[in-house]
Design a protein around this motif. Structure first.
Motif, short mmCIF file in Angstrom:
data_model
loop_
_atom_site.label_atom_id
_atom_site.label_comp_id
_atom_site.label_asym_id
_atom_site.label_seq_id
_atom_site.Cartn_x
_atom_site.Cartn_y
_atom_site.Cartn_z
N PRO A 168 0.84 -1.21 0.00
CA PRO A 168 0.00 0.00 0.00
C PRO A 168 0.87 1.26 0.00
O PRO A 168 2.01 1.24 0.47
CB PRO A 168 -0.80 -0.12 1.30
N ALA A 169 0.34 2.33 -0.53
CA ALA A 169 1.08 3.59 -0.56
C ALA A 169 1.33 4.09 0.86
O ALA A 169 0.48 3.95 1.73
CB ALA A 169 0.31 4.63 -1.36
N PRO A 170 2.51 4.65 1.12
CA PRO A 170 2.78 5.20 2.46
C PRO A 170 1.89 6.41 2.73
O PRO A 170 1.58 7.19 1.83
CB PRO A 170 4.26 5.60 2.38
N PHE A 171 1.49 6.58 3.97
CA PHE A 171 0.57 7.67 4.28
C PHE A 171 1.31 8.93 4.74
O PHE A 171 0.74 10.03 4.71
CB PHE A 171 -0.44 7.23 5.35
N ILE A 172 2.58 8.81 5.14
CA ILE A 172 3.30 9.99 5.65
C ILE A 172 3.33 11.15 4.64
O ILE A 172 3.06 12.30 5.01
CB ILE A 172 4.73 9.61 6.11
N PRO A 173 3.63 10.92 3.35
CA PRO A 173 3.59 12.04 2.41
C PRO A 173 2.21 12.68 2.32
O PRO A 173 2.09 13.91 2.19
CB PRO A 173 3.97 11.39 1.07
N LEU A 174 1.15 11.87 2.40
CA LEU A 174 -0.21 12.41 2.38
C LEU A 174 -0.48 13.22 3.64
O LEU A 174 -1.13 14.27 3.60
CB LEU A 174 -1.22 11.28 2.25
N LEU A 175 0.00 12.72 4.76
CA LEU A 175 -0.15 13.42 6.02
C LEU A 175 0.54 14.79 5.97
O LEU A 175 -0.03 15.81 6.38
CB LEU A 175 0.44 12.56 7.15
N GLU A 176 1.75 14.81 5.45
CA GLU A 176 2.50 16.07 5.37
C GLU A 176 1.79 17.07 4.46
O GLU A 176 1.75 18.27 4.74
CB GLU A 176 3.92 15.79 4.89
N SER A 177 1.21 16.56 3.37
CA SER A 177 0.45 17.42 2.47
C SER A 177 -0.78 17.98 3.17
O SER A 177 -1.11 19.17 3.02
CB SER A 177 0.03 16.62 1.23
N ASP A 178 -1.47 17.14 3.95
CA ASP A 178 -2.63 17.60 4.71
C ASP A 178 -2.26 18.70 5.70
O ASP A 178 -2.98 19.69 5.84
CB ASP A 178 -3.23 16.41 5.48
N LEU A 179 -1.15 18.51 6.38
CA LEU A 179 -0.75 19.50 7.39
C LEU A 179 -0.37 20.83 6.73
O LEU A 179 -0.59 21.90 7.31
CB LEU A 179 0.41 18.95 8.22
N ALA A 180 0.20 20.76 5.53
CA ALA A 180 0.57 22.00 4.82
C ALA A 180 -0.67 22.77 4.37
O ALA A 180 -0.61 24.00 4.20
CB ALA A 180 1.44 21.65 3.61
N TYR A 181 -1.78 22.08 4.20
CA TYR A 181 -3.02 22.71 3.72
C TYR A 181 -3.48 23.84 4.64
O TYR A 181 -4.00 24.86 4.19
CB TYR A 181 -4.11 21.64 3.59
N LYS A 182 -3.26 23.69 5.95
CA LYS A 182 -3.76 24.67 6.92
C LYS A 182 -3.21 26.08 6.68
O LYS A 182 -3.82 27.07 7.08
CB LYS A 182 -3.43 24.22 8.35
N ASP A 183 -2.03 26.16 6.05
CA ASP A 183 -1.41 27.47 5.80
C ASP A 183 -1.39 27.82 4.31
O ASP A 183 -0.61 28.66 3.87
CB ASP A 183 0.03 27.47 6.33
N SER A 184 -2.28 27.19 3.55
CA SER A 184 -2.27 27.37 2.09
C SER A 184 -3.32 28.38 1.63
O SER A 184 -4.25 28.74 2.36
CB SER A 184 -2.54 26.03 1.41
#
Length: 441
Positions: A168-184
């Motif tokens: 399965p695809a790793p979730f950490i890159p998706l998690l980091e992308s989600d966290l960056a969204y808050k300041d986008s």
């Protein structure tokens, strides 16, 4: 000493952590599912496959820990917890179901500990079950489907002495992308959309006759619930799917309209609010990763009575797509907008949460079997309807989790009966108006 990297919770995870933190019943975030396998299985090999799949899915090894007073998450590198094996061959299926419902209702001790339990079940008639319970902060139903598919594929590869499939695809890159969204910039655009969309408080729609005409329903601290599953046979499902193919519609829009026809009739209004659950898995990596990615979107469905069934389906599909484009914006923020505009601090404007679960196992190594879901016994929502066919049987399971203080089995049965009847009338006569269909319900 191991260098642990801690991450904030994502916006999706905060939805569930909010429920975990403030609900009087901590089991409210438990998901319990069994893959029942109806063929000969090597139990020892299945156990080894499960351990490999746990290592291959980082989201399943998530742990929560309070760091400087704030809940953070990290991926554990410790050995996976023991997969339990139980022999229930002396129990009936009804007795096993009762046990698994009880297990699903047991809360996790979630701080710095595993957020899952896995048990292999030996049952009568050569039936084998893989029971998985996860904390919703770590995993959603789609992620659980990804895990089950991986277990099947890994087991088959080990059995046949083949190379293991792609993990399965790793979730950490998706998690980091989600966290960056808050300041986008996108966060700000989504916030502007939400404020405009809810500049007026929506009309309250209820499934319970005693709340008809109310401006909103006060929040209840009574969360005891039950699950009822009603199966729509493949012949009826295929008629709906054929109608959708011919008219280029999503099945979700048809089922949403079916639910609205009854809500419109009951509330004498052509407007209703629905908690529409979005999977948030548009990319290839998101589709093949574990973890918690869903968001709850407050969807105002306005379909004037003089619209035809077909036009109403199209209207819902188009407006849902517009809403989904802003589907990353935090649910709790939207609830705050609504309550502020309504002049209340707490309250609900809908009795219905709706999920059309598109995820399917989709494995080349399909076992003969079925997926069965179990209630955790707690829900803060009047009715939470999930529609799914994970193993691609052609049938659709309508899973109604209903709060016993706000709904009952009679309400659920009536809701389902009216929903399906409205859809059947509509696909048979798509030019009939909603007013005409409601008169026939």
């Amino acid at each position: 000493m191991e260098n642990i990297k801690y991450y904030d919770l994502t916006l999706s995870q905060n939805v569930m952590y909010f429920a975990l933190k403030y609900s009087p019943k901590k089991n409210i975030v438990n998901i319990g599912t069994v893959l029942w396998i109806e063929e000969e299985i090597d139990i020892d090999l299945l156990e080894k496959a499960l351990y490999k799949s746990i290592w291959r899915m980082d989201a399943l090894r998530l742990r929560l820990k309070k760091v400087d007073g704030v809940i953070k998450q990290y991926v554990s590198t410790e050995e996976p917890k023991k997969v339990k094996i139980v022999d229930f061959t002396n129990l009936s299926k009804e007795q096993i179901d009762k046990k698994l419902t009880s297990w699903t209702g047991i809360s996790f001790k979630y701080k710095d500990l595993e957020l899952y339990d896995i048990t292999i079940i030996k049952a009568k008639d050569n039936l084998t079950g893989v029971y998985v319970k996860v904390n919703h902060v770590a995993m959603d139903a789609w992620g659980l489907t990804v895990f089950i598919k991986d277990v099947m594929d890994v087991y088959a590869a080990m059995r046949d002495n083949k190379e293991l499939p792609k993990p399965p695809a790793p979730f950490i890159p998706l998690l980091e992308s989600d966290l960056a969204y808050k300041d986008s910039k996108k966060f700000k655009k989504d916030e502007e959309f939400g404020k405009e969309y809810f500049k007026e408080a929506p009309k309250y729609s209820t499934v319970n006759e005693k709340y008809i005409g109310k401006k909103y329903r006060p929040t209840s601290l009574r969360v005891k619930s039950k699950l009822k599953v009603i199966t729509l046979e493949s012949e009826k499902v295929e008629k709906i799917n054929e109608f959708c193919r011919e008219n280029r519609l999503s099945p979700q829009s048809v089922f949403l309209l079916g639910s609205q026809l009854y809500l419109y009739k009951l509330n004498n209004s052509d407007e209703a609010l629905v908690n529409n659950v979005l999977a948030r898995r548009s990319g290839a990596a998101a589709k093949t990763a574990g973890r918690m990615l869903i968001n709850i979107l407050e969807f105002v469905i306005k379909c004037p009575y003089d619209l035809s069934f077909l036009d109403a389906c199209n209207k819902i599909m188009i407006e849902q797509a517009k809403l989904f484009r802003h589907g990353d914006y935090p649910y709790q923020n939207v609830v705050d907008f609504i309550q502020k505009n309504a002049g209340i601090k707490t309250g609900n404007f809908t009795d219905l949460s709706f999920t059309y679960q598109a995820a399917k196992v989709g494995s080349e190594n399909m076992f003969k079997g079925k997926i069965q879901n179990y209630s955790n016994g707690s829900s803060g929502i009047s009715i939470y309807l999930t529609i799914m066919d994970v193993l691609g049987s052609g049938n659709l399971d309508f899973m109604f989790e209903y709060n016993l203080a706000l709904a009952n089995e009679e309400i659920v049965d009536k809701f389902y009966e009216q929903m399906i009847k409205g859809i059947e009338i509509g696909i048979a006569s798509p030019n009939k108006t909603l007013r005409e269909i409601i008169r026939e319900l």
